[in-house]
Enzyme design. Structure first.
Site, short mmCIF file in Angstrom:
data_model
loop_
_atom_site.label_atom_id
_atom_site.label_comp_id
_atom_site.label_asym_id
_atom_site.label_seq_id
_atom_site.Cartn_x
_atom_site.Cartn_y
_atom_site.Cartn_z
N PRO A 1 2.49 -5.67 -2.51
CA PRO A 1 2.76 -5.30 -1.11
C PRO A 1 3.57 -4.01 -1.06
O PRO A 1 4.37 -3.74 -1.95
CB PRO A 1 3.57 -6.46 -0.57
CG PRO A 1 3.51 -7.53 -1.58
CD PRO A 1 3.19 -6.90 -2.88
N GLU A 2 3.34 -3.24 -0.04
CA GLU A 2 4.06 -1.99 0.13
C GLU A 2 5.41 -2.26 0.79
O GLU A 2 5.63 -3.31 1.38
CB GLU A 2 3.26 -1.06 1.03
CG GLU A 2 1.81 -0.96 0.68
CD GLU A 2 1.50 0.20 -0.24
OE1 GLU A 2 2.36 1.08 -0.40
OE2 GLU A 2 0.40 0.22 -0.80
N LYS B 1 11.11 -4.07 -2.96
CA LYS B 1 10.06 -5.06 -2.68
C LYS B 1 10.57 -6.49 -2.83
O LYS B 1 9.79 -7.43 -2.86
CB LYS B 1 8.87 -4.78 -3.57
CG LYS B 1 8.21 -3.50 -3.12
CD LYS B 1 7.09 -3.06 -3.97
CE LYS B 1 6.58 -1.74 -3.39
NZ LYS B 1 5.62 -1.11 -4.25
N ASN C 1 0.60 0.79 -4.03
CA ASN C 1 -0.62 1.47 -4.48
C ASN C 1 -1.45 2.06 -3.34
O ASN C 1 -2.09 3.09 -3.52
CB ASN C 1 -1.46 0.52 -5.33
CG ASN C 1 -2.31 1.28 -6.31
OD1 ASN C 1 -1.81 2.21 -6.96
ND2 ASN C 1 -3.57 0.94 -6.40
N ARG D 1 -3.69 1.21 -12.20
CA ARG D 1 -3.91 0.99 -10.76
C ARG D 1 -4.90 2.02 -10.26
O ARG D 1 -4.90 3.16 -10.71
CB ARG D 1 -2.59 1.15 -9.99
CG ARG D 1 -1.42 0.36 -10.56
CD ARG D 1 -1.59 -1.13 -10.46
NE ARG D 1 -1.88 -1.58 -9.13
CZ ARG D 1 -0.95 -1.78 -8.19
NH1 ARG D 1 0.32 -1.58 -8.45
NH2 ARG D 1 -1.28 -2.20 -7.00
#
Ligand SMILES: [Zn+2]
Length: 275
Positions: free
Chosen positions: A2-3, A55, A170, A265
């Site tokens: 998650p961002e 995060k 990402n 990624r």
């Protein structure tokens, strides 16, 4: 992963549902958490607040206990009314924190632990984090300096490195570099001062734009999908991420896609717009 904006929104939503209220329900399938609950019950404590640090999501309970969760790829927190049917099966439940009005459920969180509030600053996972890009008092020059301190790293990898600055995941990695017109594979040393500054400013802007006030009608609610293009059409929310082979929204060139970095990624970019 998650961002930062997702975690920030999750923290804000959980804060609205839990903060200032007494915990009337606590459940977990994780033995280490259960042991703490058996020794010093979570029920009966008040939630002092919920916040995001990078995060990590921290739920702070009265009495100096903090529940740290990290969602990694698949974890999530949901909020329900008591008795409401969960959107995910009970097998995915890891932690439940409830009060008389709301039930917060953590599904599939791979990291969950109780910490002492006074030991938070020394926690290895928290103390190694760079400054939070969503912090209102962020020293942008200092973050540009931290980016500059990684001269041989590709700019996309540097952005993902949470020790540099916390918040970009990402999806935003690709989006930020498209908006800046910068090739994701360029080493940081090849950025001008103006470009380095633009990368950090843009990261901050896109993250902030995706932090929607969760308090609509006074009820906690999850924000909508992530958007970087400012278009309302749900199919046109992102510039490049997930659009490999499809035409660039600016110039029509097919969007390129390649694995990048130690974790392989996916990176998406427009070979024509990004130099
Ligand atoms: Zn293009």
């Amino acid at each position: 992963m998650p961002e930062g904006d997702t975690i920030f929104r999750a923290a804000r939503t959980l804060h609205l549902a839990l903060a200032g209220r007494q915990v009337t329900r606590f459940e977990t399938v994780l033995p280490a958490l259960q042991r703490v609950h058996d020794d010093e019950p979570i029920t009966g404590r008040t939630v002092d607040g919920v916040r995001a640090v990078g995060k990590h999501l921290l739920i702070e309970f009265s009495g100096g206990l903090v529940l740290r969760t990290h969602m990694r790829m698949n974890g999530s927190w949901h909020i329900y009314r008591p008795g409401e049917r969960w959107q995910r099966g009970r097998a995915a439940m890891r932690v439940v924190v409830g009060n008389t009005e709301y039930v917060a459920v953590a599904f599939d969180v791979p990291v969950a632990e109780f910490l002492r509030a006074r030991a938070l600053d020394r926690h290895p996972a928290l103390s190694s984090l760079g400054p939070d890009l969503l912090a209102p008092d962020l020293d942008v020059d200092a973050v540009v300096g931290r980016l500059r301190a990684r001269p041989s790293t590709a700019v996309a990898d540097a952005l993902l490195d949470q020790r540099m600055a916390a918040g970009v995941g990402n999806v935003f990695k690709s989006e930020v570099l498209f908006v800046c017109g910068i090739d994701p594979f360029r080493p940081v040393s090849a950025l001008s001062d103006e470009e380095a500054r633009r990368v950090i400013d843009t990261s901050r802007e896109l993250l902030k734009a995706n932090v929607i006030d969760a308090a609509r009608n006074g009820a906690p609610e999850w924000g909508g999908g992530r958007r970087t293009t400012r278009r309302m059409d749900p199919s046109a929310r992102l510039w490049v991420y997930g659009r490999g082979g499809r035409p660039c929204r600016r110039c029509g060139t097919p969007i390129a896609c390649r694995k990048q970095g130690a974790d392989a990624r996916l990176t998406y970019w427009c070979p024509a717009c990004q130099k």
